[in-house]
Design a protein around this motif. Structure first.
Motif, PDB file in Angstrom:
ATOM      1  N   ALA A 168      -8.802 119.538 -11.277  1.00 17.96           N
ATOM      2  CA  ALA A 168      -8.683 120.545 -10.219  1.00 17.96           C
ATOM      3  C   ALA A 168      -9.978 121.342 -10.063  1.00 17.96           C
ATOM      4  O   ALA A 168     -10.438 121.581  -8.941  1.00 17.96           O
ATOM      5  CB  ALA A 168      -7.516 121.478 -10.517  1.00 17.96           C
ATOM      6  N   LEU A 169     -10.575 121.741 -11.178  1.00 16.51           N
ATOM      7  CA  LEU A 169     -11.794 122.556 -11.125  1.00 16.51           C
ATOM      8  C   LEU A 169     -12.996 121.751 -10.623  1.00 16.51           C
ATOM      9  O   LEU A 169     -13.882 122.302  -9.974  1.00 16.51           O
ATOM     10  CB  LEU A 169     -12.078 123.161 -12.498  1.00 16.51           C
ATOM     11  CG  LEU A 169     -11.026 124.167 -12.979  1.00 16.51           C
ATOM     12  CD1 LEU A 169     -11.250 124.513 -14.444  1.00 16.51           C
ATOM     13  CD2 LEU A 169     -11.024 125.408 -12.106  1.00 16.51           C
ATOM     14  N   THR A 170     -13.014 120.458 -10.920  1.00 19.43           N
ATOM     15  CA  THR A 170     -14.085 119.595 -10.424  1.00 19.43           C
ATOM     16  C   THR A 170     -14.033 119.534  -8.900  1.00 19.43           C
ATOM     17  O   THR A 170     -15.063 119.660  -8.231  1.00 19.43           O
ATOM     18  CB  THR A 170     -13.968 118.178 -11.034  1.00 19.43           C
ATOM     19  OG1 THR A 170     -14.117 118.283 -12.452  1.00 19.43           O
ATOM     20  CG2 THR A 170     -15.025 117.243 -10.478  1.00 19.43           C
ATOM     21  N   GLU A 171     -12.838 119.383  -8.379  1.00 19.43           N
ATOM     22  CA  GLU A 171     -12.686 119.366  -6.914  1.00 19.43           C
ATOM     23  C   GLU A 171     -13.079 120.720  -6.318  1.00 19.43           C
ATOM     24  O   GLU A 171     -13.776 120.773  -5.302  1.00 19.43           O
ATOM     25  CB  GLU A 171     -11.233 119.033  -6.558  1.00 19.43           C
ATOM     26  CG  GLU A 171     -11.026 118.825  -5.082  1.00 19.43           C
ATOM     27  CD  GLU A 171      -9.630 118.337  -4.769  1.00 19.43           C
ATOM     28  OE1 GLU A 171      -9.060 118.836  -3.785  1.00 19.43           O
ATOM     29  OE2 GLU A 171      -9.110 117.465  -5.499  1.00 19.43           O
ATOM     30  N   GLU A 172     -12.664 121.798  -6.974  1.00 17.68           N
ATOM     31  CA  GLU A 172     -13.019 123.147  -6.501  1.00 17.68           C
ATOM     32  C   GLU A 172     -14.535 123.336  -6.451  1.00 17.68           C
ATOM     33  O   GLU A 172     -15.055 124.044  -5.595  1.00 17.68           O
ATOM     34  CB  GLU A 172     -12.385 124.190  -7.439  1.00 17.68           C
ATOM     35  CG  GLU A 172     -12.656 125.616  -7.068  1.00 17.68           C
ATOM     36  CD  GLU A 172     -12.032 126.573  -8.081  1.00 17.68           C
ATOM     37  OE1 GLU A 172     -12.795 127.328  -8.729  1.00 17.68           O
ATOM     38  OE2 GLU A 172     -10.795 126.564  -8.236  1.00 17.68           O
ATOM     39  N   ALA A 173     -15.251 122.696  -7.373  1.00 18.11           N
ATOM     40  CA  ALA A 173     -16.713 122.821  -7.452  1.00 18.11           C
ATOM     41  C   ALA A 173     -17.431 121.826  -6.529  1.00 18.11           C
ATOM     42  O   ALA A 173     -18.654 121.676  -6.620  1.00 18.11           O
ATOM     43  CB  ALA A 173     -17.173 122.620  -8.892  1.00 18.11           C
ATOM     44  N   ASN A 174     -16.678 121.153  -5.673  1.00 18.70           N
ATOM     45  CA  ASN A 174     -17.244 120.138  -4.763  1.00 18.70           C
ATOM     46  C   ASN A 174     -17.957 119.019  -5.520  1.00 18.70           C
ATOM     47  O   ASN A 174     -19.002 118.536  -5.104  1.00 18.70           O
ATOM     48  CB  ASN A 174     -18.184 120.770  -3.728  1.00 18.70           C
ATOM     49  CG  ASN A 174     -17.435 121.659  -2.771  1.00 18.70           C
ATOM     50  OD1 ASN A 174     -16.348 121.321  -2.312  1.00 18.70           O
ATOM     51  ND2 ASN A 174     -18.002 122.823  -2.484  1.00 18.70           N
ATOM     52  N   MET A 175     -17.373 118.662  -6.648  1.00 18.75           N
ATOM     53  CA  MET A 175     -17.881 117.545  -7.433  1.00 18.75           C
ATOM     54  C   MET A 175     -16.807 116.463  -7.438  1.00 18.75           C
ATOM     55  O   MET A 175     -15.709 116.661  -6.934  1.00 18.75           O
ATOM     56  CB  MET A 175     -18.230 117.993  -8.852  1.00 18.75           C
ATOM     57  CG  MET A 175     -19.375 119.009  -8.892  1.00 18.75           C
ATOM     58  SD  MET A 175     -19.781 119.557 -10.552  1.00 18.75           S
ATOM     59  CE  MET A 175     -20.761 118.197 -11.129  1.00 18.75           C
ATOM     60  N   ARG A 176     -17.142 115.332  -8.021  1.00 19.21           N
ATOM     61  CA  ARG A 176     -16.201 114.218  -8.072  1.00 19.21           C
ATOM     62  C   ARG A 176     -16.069 113.733  -9.518  1.00 19.21           C
ATOM     63  O   ARG A 176     -17.068 113.670 -10.241  1.00 19.21           O
ATOM     64  CB  ARG A 176     -16.726 113.090  -7.191  1.00 19.21           C
ATOM     65  CG  ARG A 176     -15.826 111.873  -7.160  1.00 19.21           C
ATOM     66  CD  ARG A 176     -16.412 110.746  -6.376  1.00 19.21           C
ATOM     67  NE  ARG A 176     -16.563 111.142  -4.974  1.00 19.21           N
ATOM     68  CZ  ARG A 176     -17.154 110.389  -4.070  1.00 19.21           C
ATOM     69  NH1 ARG A 176     -17.679 109.233  -4.399  1.00 19.21           N
ATOM     70  NH2 ARG A 176     -17.258 110.791  -2.824  1.00 19.21           N
ATOM     71  N   GLY A 185     -18.772 126.470 -16.179  1.00 21.63           N
ATOM     72  CA  GLY A 185     -17.535 127.079 -15.705  1.00 21.63           C
ATOM     73  C   GLY A 185     -16.319 126.189 -15.863  1.00 21.63           C
ATOM     74  O   GLY A 185     -15.242 126.651 -16.266  1.00 21.63           O
ATOM     75  N   ILE A 186     -16.463 124.896 -15.552  1.00 26.53           N
ATOM     76  CA  ILE A 186     -15.311 123.995 -15.628  1.00 26.53           C
ATOM     77  C   ILE A 186     -14.756 123.910 -17.053  1.00 26.53           C
ATOM     78  O   ILE A 186     -13.566 124.142 -17.263  1.00 26.53           O
ATOM     79  CB  ILE A 186     -15.643 122.601 -15.046  1.00 26.53           C
ATOM     80  CG1 ILE A 186     -15.852 122.715 -13.530  1.00 26.53           C
ATOM     81  CG2 ILE A 186     -14.550 121.585 -15.377  1.00 26.53           C
ATOM     82  CD1 ILE A 186     -16.413 121.458 -12.874  1.00 26.53           C
ATOM     83  N   PRO A 187     -15.563 123.606 -18.080  1.00 25.01           N
ATOM     84  CA  PRO A 187     -14.970 123.534 -19.424  1.00 25.01           C
ATOM     85  C   PRO A 187     -14.507 124.896 -19.946  1.00 25.01           C
ATOM     86  O   PRO A 187     -13.504 124.970 -20.668  1.00 25.01           O
ATOM     87  CB  PRO A 187     -16.082 122.938 -20.291  1.00 25.01           C
ATOM     88  CG  PRO A 187     -17.342 123.138 -19.533  1.00 25.01           C
ATOM     89  CD  PRO A 187     -16.971 123.176 -18.090  1.00 25.01           C
ATOM     90  N   ALA A 188     -15.211 125.968 -19.581  1.00 22.14           N
ATOM     91  CA  ALA A 188     -14.783 127.300 -20.044  1.00 22.14           C
ATOM     92  C   ALA A 188     -13.388 127.612 -19.499  1.00 22.14           C
ATOM     93  O   ALA A 188     -12.528 128.138 -20.224  1.00 22.14           O
ATOM     94  CB  ALA A 188     -15.790 128.356 -19.594  1.00 22.14           C
ATOM     95  N   ARG A 189     -13.161 127.312 -18.240  1.00 24.44           N
ATOM     96  CA  ARG A 189     -11.864 127.589 -17.626  1.00 24.44           C
ATOM     97  C   ARG A 189     -10.803 126.573 -18.074  1.00 24.44           C
ATOM     98  O   ARG A 189      -9.650 126.937 -18.317  1.00 24.44           O
ATOM     99  CB  ARG A 189     -12.003 127.588 -16.112  1.00 24.44           C
ATOM    100  CG  ARG A 189     -12.809 128.791 -15.604  1.00 24.44           C
ATOM    101  CD  ARG A 189     -13.044 128.747 -14.111  1.00 24.44           C
ATOM    102  NE  ARG A 189     -11.789 128.798 -13.357  1.00 24.44           N
ATOM    103  CZ  ARG A 189     -11.701 128.566 -12.049  1.00 24.44           C
ATOM    104  NH1 ARG A 189     -12.790 128.283 -11.355  1.00 24.44           N
ATOM    105  NH2 ARG A 189     -10.531 128.620 -11.439  1.00 24.44           N
TER     106      ARG A 189
END
Length: 189
Positions: A77-85, A179-183
């Motif tokens: 979910a966070l990867t998508e939020e960050a506009n990553m794949r 941010g992604i792993p921290a969250r």
């Protein structure tokens, strides 16, 4: 005792910096202003732990109430939020009988911003060695779980300064990869 050892390490690092500045002054002056502090931090960790890999990795302890599947769902979910794949999700292994600090479970998530990756590979194909970015979930036999990801500081500041646009893009990726792993370690979506 530890304080004295750290003071000696600090003094040794200072001497190395001074010697390096004298020997390589003109070349060092071309580097990003964050290069020397980044290399010094890395070198300090290597001196302290003896482990070069540890000096280049960030760690995030997973909260006890967050399951491995919660972590995975959060990363997606966070990867998508960050506009990553997500470009890969590999369950490396599970060893049910792992004890103590032995690895019980290992899973690697590969993430990438394809547009940013293209810019960096066109600048230097060597950046491809850092791609895709990875987050590894490790569960130990004692139940501890850690998310590991590469510290991108040296990639960004370790050489000559990046152009303002490349610095902006690199900072976006760095913010995502911290941010992604921290969250996710907290089960955040």
């Amino acid at each position: 005792m530890l304080k004295n050892i750290l003071a000696m390490i600090g003094a040794l690092v200072s001497v190395i910096v001074i010697i390096g500045a004298v020997m390589f002054g003109s070349q060092v002056s071309k580097l990003d202003s964050g290069a020397l502090p980044a290399y010094m931090d890395m070198f300090g960790t290597v001196l302290e732990t003896g482990n070069a890999a540890e000096a280049m990795i960030l760690e995030y302890k997973v909260d006890e109430d967050v399951t491995n599947e919660d972590v995975a769902e959060s990363i997606y979910a966070l990867t998508e939020e960050a506009n990553m794949r997500i470009t890969g999700d590999i369950k490396m292994f599970t060893e049910e009988n792992a004890k103590g600090t032995e690895v019980k479970h290992a899973r690697i998530f590969s993430l990438c911003s394809l547009q940013i990756a293209k810019v960096f590979m066109n600048y230097s194909p060597h950046y491809g060695g850092f791609m895709p970015c990875r987050i590894m979930l490790i569960e130990f036999g004692n139940g501890d779980r850690i998310l590991y990801t590469m510290d991108l500081t040296l990639m960004i500041h370790g050489g000559q300064p990046l152009s303002p646009k490349m610095l902006e893009l690199a900072t976006i990726v760095q913010a995502s990869m911290t941010g992604i792993p921290a969250r996710a370690a907290k089960g955040d979506f």
